[in-house]
Design a protein around this motif. Structure first.
Motif, PDB file in Angstrom:
ATOM      1  N   ALA A 134     -12.471  15.225  13.730  1.00 25.07           N
ATOM      2  CA  ALA A 134     -13.456  16.259  13.393  1.00 25.07           C
ATOM      3  C   ALA A 134     -14.331  15.851  12.209  1.00 25.07           C
ATOM      4  N   TYR A 135     -13.953  14.801  11.504  1.00 28.30           N
ATOM      5  CA  TYR A 135     -14.693  14.348  10.327  1.00 28.30           C
ATOM      6  C   TYR A 135     -15.076  12.889  10.496  1.00 28.30           C
ATOM      7  N   ARG A 136     -16.304  12.555  10.121  1.00 25.28           N
ATOM      8  CA  ARG A 136     -16.808  11.190  10.311  1.00 25.28           C
ATOM      9  C   ARG A 136     -16.407  10.248   9.186  1.00 25.28           C
ATOM     10  N   LYS A 137     -16.514  10.713   7.958  1.00 21.74           N
ATOM     11  CA  LYS A 137     -16.266   9.848   6.806  1.00 21.74           C
ATOM     12  C   LYS A 137     -14.782   9.835   6.428  1.00 21.74           C
ATOM     13  N   PRO A 138     -14.255   8.671   6.055  1.00 20.86           N
ATOM     14  CA  PRO A 138     -12.862   8.605   5.598  1.00 20.86           C
ATOM     15  C   PRO A 138     -12.572   9.572   4.450  1.00 20.86           C
ATOM     16  N   SER A 139     -13.512   9.735   3.532  1.00 17.19           N
ATOM     17  CA  SER A 139     -13.295  10.641   2.401  1.00 17.19           C
ATOM     18  C   SER A 139     -13.148  12.086   2.873  1.00 17.19           C
ATOM     19  N   GLU A 140     -13.903  12.472   3.911  1.00 21.17           N
ATOM     20  CA  GLU A 140     -13.781  13.819   4.474  1.00 21.17           C
ATOM     21  C   GLU A 140     -12.425  13.988   5.155  1.00 21.17           C
ATOM     22  N   ARG A 141     -11.957  12.940   5.790  1.00 19.00           N
ATOM     23  CA  ARG A 141     -10.658  12.995   6.456  1.00 19.00           C
ATOM     24  C   ARG A 141      -9.532  13.162   5.436  1.00 19.00           C
ATOM     25  N   VAL A 142      -9.646  12.438   4.334  1.00 12.64           N
ATOM     26  CA  VAL A 142      -8.632  12.542   3.275  1.00 12.64           C
ATOM     27  C   VAL A 142      -8.596  13.968   2.730  1.00 12.64           C
ATOM     28  N   VAL A 143      -9.763  14.559   2.497  1.00 11.97           N
ATOM     29  CA  VAL A 143      -9.836  15.926   1.973  1.00 11.97           C
ATOM     30  C   VAL A 143      -9.242  16.916   2.979  1.00 11.97           C
ATOM     31  N   ALA A 144      -9.556  16.743   4.265  1.00 15.02           N
ATOM     32  CA  ALA A 144      -9.014  17.636   5.295  1.00 15.02           C
ATOM     33  C   ALA A 144      -7.494  17.510   5.390  1.00 15.02           C
ATOM     34  N   LEU A 145      -7.000  16.278   5.357  1.00 17.23           N
ATOM     35  CA  LEU A 145      -5.549  16.071   5.389  1.00 17.23           C
ATOM     36  C   LEU A 145      -4.885  16.698   4.169  1.00 17.23           C
ATOM     37  N   GLU A 146      -5.552  16.610   3.015  1.00 21.55           N
ATOM     38  CA  GLU A 146      -5.015  17.221   1.795  1.00 21.55           C
ATOM     39  C   GLU A 146      -4.950  18.737   1.942  1.00 21.55           C
ATOM     40  N   ALA A 147      -5.966  19.324   2.578  1.00 24.75           N
ATOM     41  CA  ALA A 147      -5.967  20.775   2.801  1.00 24.75           C
ATOM     42  C   ALA A 147      -4.808  21.196   3.698  1.00 24.75           C
ATOM     43  N   VAL A 148      -4.537  20.405   4.723  1.00 28.34           N
ATOM     44  CA  VAL A 148      -3.395  20.700   5.605  1.00 28.34           C
ATOM     45  C   VAL A 148      -2.097  20.535   4.829  1.00 28.34           C
ATOM     46  N   LEU A 149      -2.006  19.486   4.047  1.00 25.22           N
ATOM     47  CA  LEU A 149      -0.813  19.248   3.231  1.00 25.22           C
ATOM     48  C   LEU A 149      -0.529  20.447   2.331  1.00 25.22           C
ATOM     49  N   HIS A 150      -1.557  20.934   1.646  1.00 24.84           N
ATOM     50  CA  HIS A 150      -1.365  22.094   0.771  1.00 24.84           C
ATOM     51  C   HIS A 150      -1.041  23.352   1.564  1.00 24.84           C
ATOM     52  N   GLY A 151      -1.618  23.472   2.745  1.00 20.74           N
ATOM     53  CA  GLY A 151      -1.302  24.615   3.600  1.00 20.74           C
ATOM     54  C   GLY A 151       0.151  24.633   4.022  1.00 20.74           C
ATOM     55  N   VAL A 152       0.699  23.459   4.312  1.00 18.97           N
ATOM     56  CA  VAL A 152       2.112  23.355   4.693  1.00 18.97           C
ATOM     57  C   VAL A 152       2.995  23.662   3.484  1.00 18.97           C
ATOM     58  N   GLU A 153       2.621  23.136   2.334  1.00 15.54           N
ATOM     59  CA  GLU A 153       3.425  23.354   1.129  1.00 15.54           C
ATOM     60  C   GLU A 153       3.424  24.816   0.694  1.00 15.54           C
ATOM     61  N   ARG A 154       2.345  25.520   0.936  1.00 15.73           N
ATOM     62  CA  ARG A 154       2.223  26.914   0.496  1.00 15.73           C
ATOM     63  C   ARG A 154       2.647  27.928   1.544  1.00 15.73           C
ATOM     64  N   ASP A 155       2.992  27.478   2.732  1.00 15.05           N
ATOM     65  CA  ASP A 155       3.330  28.387   3.828  1.00 15.05           C
ATOM     66  C   ASP A 155       4.555  29.221   3.473  1.00 15.05           C
ATOM     67  N   PRO A 156       4.394  30.550   3.441  1.00 21.70           N
ATOM     68  CA  PRO A 156       5.540  31.402   3.114  1.00 21.70           C
ATOM     69  C   PRO A 156       6.638  31.359   4.178  1.00 21.70           C
ATOM     70  N   ARG A 157       6.275  30.903   5.380  1.00 20.08           N
ATOM     71  CA  ARG A 157       7.267  30.789   6.459  1.00 20.08           C
ATOM     72  C   ARG A 157       7.967  29.446   6.416  1.00 20.08           C
ATOM     73  N   ARG A 158       7.845  28.745   5.361  1.00 18.82           N
ATOM     74  CA  ARG A 158       8.388  27.385   5.232  1.00 18.82           C
ATOM     75  C   ARG A 158       9.910  27.417   5.177  1.00 18.82           C
ATOM     76  N   HIS A 159      10.494  27.918   6.236  1.00 23.34           N
ATOM     77  CA  HIS A 159      11.944  28.069   6.304  1.00 23.34           C
ATOM     78  C   HIS A 159      12.658  26.782   6.689  1.00 23.34           C
ATOM     79  N   VAL A 160      11.923  25.829   7.167  1.00 25.83           N
ATOM     80  CA  VAL A 160      12.535  24.575   7.580  1.00 25.83           C
ATOM     81  C   VAL A 160      12.041  23.477   6.634  1.00 25.83           C
ATOM     82  N   GLN A 161      12.743  23.286   5.556  1.00 27.14           N
ATOM     83  CA  GLN A 161      12.330  22.349   4.513  1.00 27.14           C
ATOM     84  C   GLN A 161      12.200  20.931   5.035  1.00 27.14           C
ATOM     85  N   THR A 162      13.095  20.514   5.887  1.00 24.93           N
ATOM     86  CA  THR A 162      13.051  19.154   6.422  1.00 24.93           C
ATOM     87  C   THR A 162      11.770  18.927   7.209  1.00 24.93           C
TER      88      THR A 162
END
Length: 90
Positions: A42-70
């Motif tokens: 969905a993103y053309r530039k590597p820098s945009e991809r890194v930012v998008a992946l970081e957003a997903v990473l933070h979304g996973v870390e902040r998920d209140p349903r994060r009941h499966v730590q592994t």
């Protein structure tokens, strides 16, 4: 007037990741890879991809349903690996 929320590539990926956390392990890795591949396309530039992946990473870390730590740890490791690929020159 009805409110229509636009799903960004990051939101679509996070939705898929959250859904995957409840799946059986055998199909999980392939589907997670497909969700992250779609996000990266969905993103053309590597820098945009890194930012998008970081957003997903933070979304996973902040998920209140994060009941499966592994699972969350696995997703974080996979995303960090993909980010390294886009940051490191070929």
């Amino acid at each position: 007037m009805a409110y229509h929320r636009v799903m960004t590539p990051v939101n679509r990926c996070l939705r898929k990741v959250h859904h995957l956390s409840a799946m059986a392990e055998d199909a999980l890795v392939d589907r997670l890879g497909l969700a992250l591949d779609e996000l990266e396309r969905a993103y053309r530039k590597p820098s945009e991809r890194v930012v998008a992946l970081e957003a997903v990473l933070h979304g996973v870390e902040r998920d209140p349903r994060r009941h499966v730590q592994t699972f969350a740890d696995f997703v974080c490791t996979l995303i960090e690996s993909r980010q390294s690929r886009w940051v490191t020159p070929a």
